[in-house]
Structures are given as structure tokens and as C-alpha cells.
Motif scaffolding. Structure first.
Motif, PDB file in Angstrom:
ATOM      1  N   SER A  31       0.709  -1.212  -0.312  1.00 58.04           N
ATOM      2  CA  SER A  31       0.050   0.256   0.006  1.00 58.04           C
ATOM      3  C   SER A  31       0.612   1.104  -0.280  1.00 58.04           C
ATOM      4  CB  SER A  31      -0.972   0.239   1.263  1.00 58.04           C
ATOM      5  OG  SER A  31      -0.204   0.079   2.192  1.00 58.04           O
ATOM      6  N   GLU A 152      -1.084  -7.580  -3.711  1.00 52.42           N
ATOM      7  CA  GLU A 152      -1.552  -6.972  -3.795  1.00 52.42           C
ATOM      8  C   GLU A 152      -3.072  -7.609  -3.338  1.00 52.42           C
ATOM      9  OE1 GLU A 152      -1.154  -3.792  -7.796  1.00 52.42           O
ATOM     10  OE2 GLU A 152      -2.453  -5.748  -7.763  1.00 52.42           O
ATOM     11  N   GLU A 153      -2.819  -8.416  -2.049  1.00 51.61           N
ATOM     12  CA  GLU A 153      -4.053  -8.652  -1.076  1.00 51.61           C
ATOM     13  C   GLU A 153      -4.103  -8.133  -0.534  1.00 51.61           C
ATOM     14  OE1 GLU A 153      -6.131 -10.877   1.814  1.00 51.61           O
ATOM     15  OE2 GLU A 153      -3.855  -9.868   1.728  1.00 51.61           O
ATOM     16  N   GLY A 156      -6.670  -5.283  -2.005  1.00 53.25           N
ATOM     17  CA  GLY A 156      -7.653  -5.518  -2.772  1.00 53.25           C
ATOM     18  C   GLY A 156      -7.344  -7.030  -3.804  1.00 53.25           C
ATOM     19  N   SER A 157      -6.228  -7.120  -4.513  1.00 53.00           N
ATOM     20  CA  SER A 157      -6.194  -7.997  -4.925  1.00 53.00           C
ATOM     21  C   SER A 157      -7.435  -7.949  -6.584  1.00 53.00           C
ATOM     22  CB  SER A 157      -6.752  -9.384  -4.732  1.00 53.00           C
ATOM     23  OG  SER A 157      -6.499  -9.687  -4.019  1.00 53.00           O
ATOM     24  N   GLU A 158      -7.013  -6.005  -7.023  1.00 48.42           N
ATOM     25  CA  GLU A 158      -7.741  -6.192  -8.271  1.00 48.42           C
ATOM     26  C   GLU A 158      -7.030  -6.838  -9.324  1.00 48.42           C
ATOM     27  OE1 GLU A 158      -9.095  -2.074 -10.085  1.00 48.42           O
ATOM     28  OE2 GLU A 158      -8.401  -1.638  -8.857  1.00 48.42           O
ATOM     29  N   GLN A 161      -7.435 -10.544  -9.775  1.00 49.49           N
ATOM     30  CA  GLN A 161      -9.838 -10.647 -10.059  1.00 49.49           C
ATOM     31  C   GLN A 161      -9.474 -10.106 -11.917  1.00 49.49           C
ATOM     32  OE1 GLN A 161     -12.335  -8.735  -8.045  1.00 49.49           O
ATOM     33  NE2 GLN A 161     -11.223  -8.213  -6.125  1.00 49.49           N
ATOM     34  N   THR A 326     -15.391   0.009   6.976  1.00 52.81           N
ATOM     35  CA  THR A 326     -15.458  -1.329   5.970  1.00 52.81           C
ATOM     36  C   THR A 326     -17.125  -2.297   6.663  1.00 52.81           C
ATOM     37  OG1 THR A 326     -14.477  -2.887   7.610  1.00 52.81           O
ATOM     38  CG2 THR A 326     -13.400  -1.447   5.293  1.00 52.81           C
ATOM     39  N   GLY A 361     -14.253   1.759  -1.605  1.00 51.85           N
ATOM     40  CA  GLY A 361     -12.861   0.667  -2.123  1.00 51.85           C
ATOM     41  C   GLY A 361     -13.663  -0.235  -2.213  1.00 51.85           C
ATOM     42  N   HIS A 362     -12.298  -0.633  -2.063  1.00 53.37           N
ATOM     43  CA  HIS A 362     -12.111  -2.852  -2.305  1.00 53.37           C
ATOM     44  C   HIS A 362     -13.690  -3.579  -2.226  1.00 53.37           C
ATOM     45  CE1 HIS A 362     -10.247  -2.765   0.983  1.00 53.37           C
ATOM     46  NE2 HIS A 362     -10.649  -3.967   0.987  1.00 53.37           N
ATOM     47  N   GLY A 364     -15.829  -7.711  -1.944  1.00 53.54           N
ATOM     48  CA  GLY A 364     -14.994  -9.423  -2.346  1.00 53.54           C
ATOM     49  C   GLY A 364     -16.485  -9.912  -1.765  1.00 53.54           C
TER      50      GLY A 364
END
Length: 456
Positions: A31, A152-153, A156-158, A161, A326, A361-362, A364
Motif C-alpha cells: 500500500s 496485492e492481497e 484488494g487483489s484488483e 481478479q 468497512t 473502496g475494494h 469481495g
């Protein structure tokens, strides 16, 4: 052959620990742009580890941090396993709370302390070292293993994906193996069959054009900090029930059978409260502590910012205030739908005199795995052989958003095999990993390849 494997696993413990120490020294904070080179160095480290095992390996660039992909040769008629993990880590602040440097791995009291020790370098490394042990036996691996390790976990792992959507054929497998979670407790290994999902928000509330003297202007206009606090209190009540219309519409309720199964788990509420440093456990009425933290949706403020933060007082009406929060989601809740109902609720409760802006934001979805599959049985047997006890079946309140994507895109079973402990301080100062569990995890992983192949 099993004896030979056991002998190798025991004889290589010092080497396995040395590898872990080397990887933990790399400050791969995904980050923080100041650590971009470090993140890439962590990826390069695992690439070289795979090359040392003579694997076919590829460093795959993305718009962010690279993916590492490696695979062993196919084994006709045997299952294909995809091992997923991540080499990126969380930020380390507050630094003054660390006993030793977060990237200066320190072994004490049977644990290794460093950022990334349990989340997730130490855990994913168990599945690489188990392959190293198999290679030393001179016997062929009984199935094919594909490794996909991302950077990038923690953000958010964008890019992963996107990779899944275009490379599902390359990643095709029967079962995904992930170790990025915890046991039920010390000496209580577990297989996690459910995860919550997540959706992140940042809300900004703006008022006057500049900070104003609270004596001269206080009471004449809306204070953004006061407004923000009131707005957040209208999203969730004092007991933990979320006050957003439509939020609970798609929640999959726990069955009576599952509630009974969770109630049988060995769990000491007083010990749990002491462990986290509170004098009482509270939450949504009608549910147990484990049900609340594993199988019910939540809304939590993660950070608040407004006005004077330095030493001493400063009597102002701040011009702006913001909050990061969140929502943890449960199976069947859609992150996009939740984002919409949160937006609508925020707009409805924002009063005159201020302006608001909500950033999404992220996110899932949550997941549930089958507890009756042959792969689950294989994992139970492998853990029994390594840890000496039958693993518990549990849910987990945290989120690994990519797991639901693996289920959807690959149509594969998911095995969440956590070797960590619930007091490992993941995301906190003094993160640790029990070295005995590190080695038990390597053994369980080595046995897992054998047990999974036997199920074919």
C-alpha cells in the motif's frame, strides 16, 4: 517412501527456517509507493525459490505489483491443485510498539516475530517447502501443483481478479489450497469452510471554507466533526444492529444444525475477552460471539480524522471531517448492492449545512466450502497425520476476497488450511508465527499432496 519424506522434513527444518527469515527481511508493503521496489524484490525472491526447485516459473507484470506463477509437471489421472498466497504485507505503524524491528526477524519463545510472519509469507512458504521435501525423496510428485502468489492481497487483489477472468484456462484445477488464516487455538488445528466478504468506504463531510474560531463561530453553523459522528451513529445502533434499509435482505441465515455445530467448538469467552483486552463482549443480540464474528455482517469504523491532532488544544470548528469504515459481508450479500444501499442511507441522513462525498473502496463476496467433499477429507487426514489431532471445522470472520472469485471463475473446491494462531498479531505490531506450527504446516502440506492424490 513416507519414512524417507519424514526424515527429509525433519533434517531440513533449519534450512526452511532460514528461508523464512530471508523472505521476512524484505519490507514488501504493497500500500506504500515508497516500497514498490521492495515489493518487487519479494516477488523476485520467490521466483528464485521456485527456480531452485526446477519449476516452470513466470513473473507476470500487472498494472500494479507482479504475480508469480509456477507449476510442476502434469500427472495424468491425478487431481490438479492450485496453491494461492501473497507476498505483500501490511504497514507496520505504530513502530514504537514493536519489540524488535518489523523487518528484522527475531526468534524468541518459540516464535518468529516480523511483519508478514503469519500473514502470509510464513504460511504460503509451507506449501513451497513441502514440495522441496518431496523433490528430495527422488519420487515423483503424485499430482500437479500450480502456484499463484500475488503482491496485492493487502490492497484488494484488483489485478489478480482481472488475471483470473482472462487466464482461467491456465489456472484450471480441481482444488485451491490457501493458508492465510488461523487455527481455532493453540493445539487446535482447523479447516476454515467459510469466510466473510468485505466492502470498504471513506466518507468525507465538508463544512466551512476554512477552520473557524469555535468561540466566534461555534453554534452558528454545522460542525463537520459533530455531523460525521451523528451520521455514523445512525448507521449502526448501540447493540451492533446495522440501520441501513436493505442491508440484511440477502443474508444467508445460519441453520439450526450449523449453529449447533459451532456451539460445540471449544471456545472460552472469558479467555477470548482477556486475550483482546476487554472486560466484556458485546454485539448483535441473539447470536453467540463466534456467530457474530464469523457468520454475521458488521459495520466498523476503521479510522476518524478531523480538526487538531497535535499536542495541546486548538479551539476550532474544523472545516472537514472524514471516516474510513468497512462492512464485513456474509454469503449471498453482494458488495455492489451493499455499496448502493450505503450510498442511499448516507445521502438520506446528511443534514443541511455540510456537503458529503462517499468513496467506495475494494470489496469481495463471502464464501462457503463443502465440508463433505473428498478434498476436505484428504485435508483432514493430512492435518491429523501432522498435528496428531483431528482438525476442527470453523468459519472465519476475516476476508480473502479472491477466494470467492476462485470458486466462481475456476469452479474449484477451496481448502483454507490455517497454520497461524489467533494471537499472531496479524496487521498489528509484533506479528509472529509459531515455528512449531510452521514446521507442522510444512509436514501437513507434504502429506496433503499424497492424500489428495489418493482421492483420485
Amino acid at each position: 517412501m513416507a519414512k524417507d519424506l519424514d526424515t527429509i522434513l525433519h533434517s531440513r527444518e533449519a534450512d526452511f527456517q532460514s528461508d523464512l527469515i530471508d523472505w521476512l527481511k524484505i519490507p514488501s508493503i504493497s500500500s506504500d509507493s515508497r516500497h514498490t521496489q521492495d515489493v518487487h524484490a519479494a516477488a523476485d525472491w520467490v521466483v528464485e525459490k521456485f527456480r531452485s526447485l526446477d519449476l516452470e516459473v513466470e513473473l507476470i507484470p500487472t498494472q500494479g505489483h507482479p504475480l508469480v506463477y509456477a507449476q510442476t509437471p502434469p500427472v495424468p489421472g491425478a487431481p490438479v491443485v492450485l496453491v494461492y498466497g501473497h507476498y505483500d504485507v501490511q504497514p507496520v505503524e505504530p513502530l514504537d510498539k514493536w519489540v524488535t524491528g518489523p523487518f528484522e526477524p527475531d526468534v524468541r519463545d518459540g516464535n518468529i516475530y516480523a511483519r508478514g510472519a503469519t500473514d502470509d509469507k510464513g504460511q504460503v512458504l509451507t506449501h513451497i517447502q513441502s514440495l522441496a521435501a518431496w523433490r528430495e525423496t527422488g519420487q515423483p510428485l503424485p499430482l500437479q501443483i500450480k502456484y499463484l502468489i500475488e503482491g496485492e492481497e493487502e490492497v484488494g487483489s484488483e489485478n489478480l481478479q482481472q488475471f483470473l477472468k482472462t487466464e482461467s484456462e491456465r489456472l484450471a484445477c480441481d482444488v485451491v489450497v490457501i493458508s492465510d488464516n488461523s487455527q481455532l487455538g493453540d493445539g487446535k488445528p482447523a479447516i476454515t469452510y467459510g469466510l466473510r466478504g468485505i466492502i470498504a468506504f471513506e466518507l468525507h463531510v465538508d463544512g466551512p471554507a476554512r477552520d473557524l474560531h469555535s468561540g466566534s463561530f461555534g453554534g452558528a453553523l454545522a460542525n463537520p466533526a459533530n455531523v460525521l459522528c451523528r451520521m455514523m451513529s445512525e448507521l449502526i445502533d448501540a447493540e451492533g444492529k446495522i440501520q441501513i434499509p436493505g442491508f440484511y435482505d440477502d443474508v444467508r441465515e445460519l441453520s439450526d444444525a450449523e449453529r449447533a455445530q459451532l456451539a460445540k467448538l471449544p471456545f472460552d469467552e472469558s479467555r477470548f475477552a482477556k486475550q483482546v483486552g476487554v472486560d466484556a463482549l458485546v454485539g448483535e443480540p441473539g447470536f453467540t460471539t463466534n456467530e457474530r464474528r464469523w457468520a454475521r455482517p458488521t459495520l466498523d469504523i476503521n479510522g476518524l480524522t478531523s480538526g487538531h491532532q497535535g499536542e495541546g488544544g486548538k479551539t476550532i470548528v474544523p472545516s472537514t471531517a472524514s471516516v474510513k469504515f468497512t462492512c464485513r459481508l456474509v454469503p449471498d450479500q453482494n458488495p455492489d448492492k451493499i455499496a448502493e444501499v450505503v450510498k442511499e442511507r448516507i445521502a438520506a441522513i446528511c443534514p443541511p449545512g455540510v456537503r458529503h462525498r462517499l468513496e467506495v473502496g475494494h470489496g469481495g463476496g463471502g464464501m462457503l466450502a463443502s465440508i463433505d467433499s473428498p478434498y476436505m477429507a484428504a485435508a483432514q487426514q493430512a492435518i491429523q497425520r501432522s498435528f496428531g489431532v483431528t482438525p476442527f471445522l470453523i468459519r472465519e470472520g476475516g476476508s480473502i476476497p479472491i477466494v470467492a472469485e476462485f470458486q466462481e471463475q475456476l469452479g474449484a473446491e477451496c481448502l483454507l488450511l490455517g497454520w497461524g494462531l489467533d494471537d499472531d498479531n496479524a496487521h498489528s505490531p509484533n506479528e509472529k508465527f509459531c515455528l512449531a506450527d510452521f514446521h507442522r504446516g510444512i509436514r501437513a502440506s507434504a502429506y496433503l499432496w499424497e492424500e489428495l492424490a489418493a482421492k483420485s
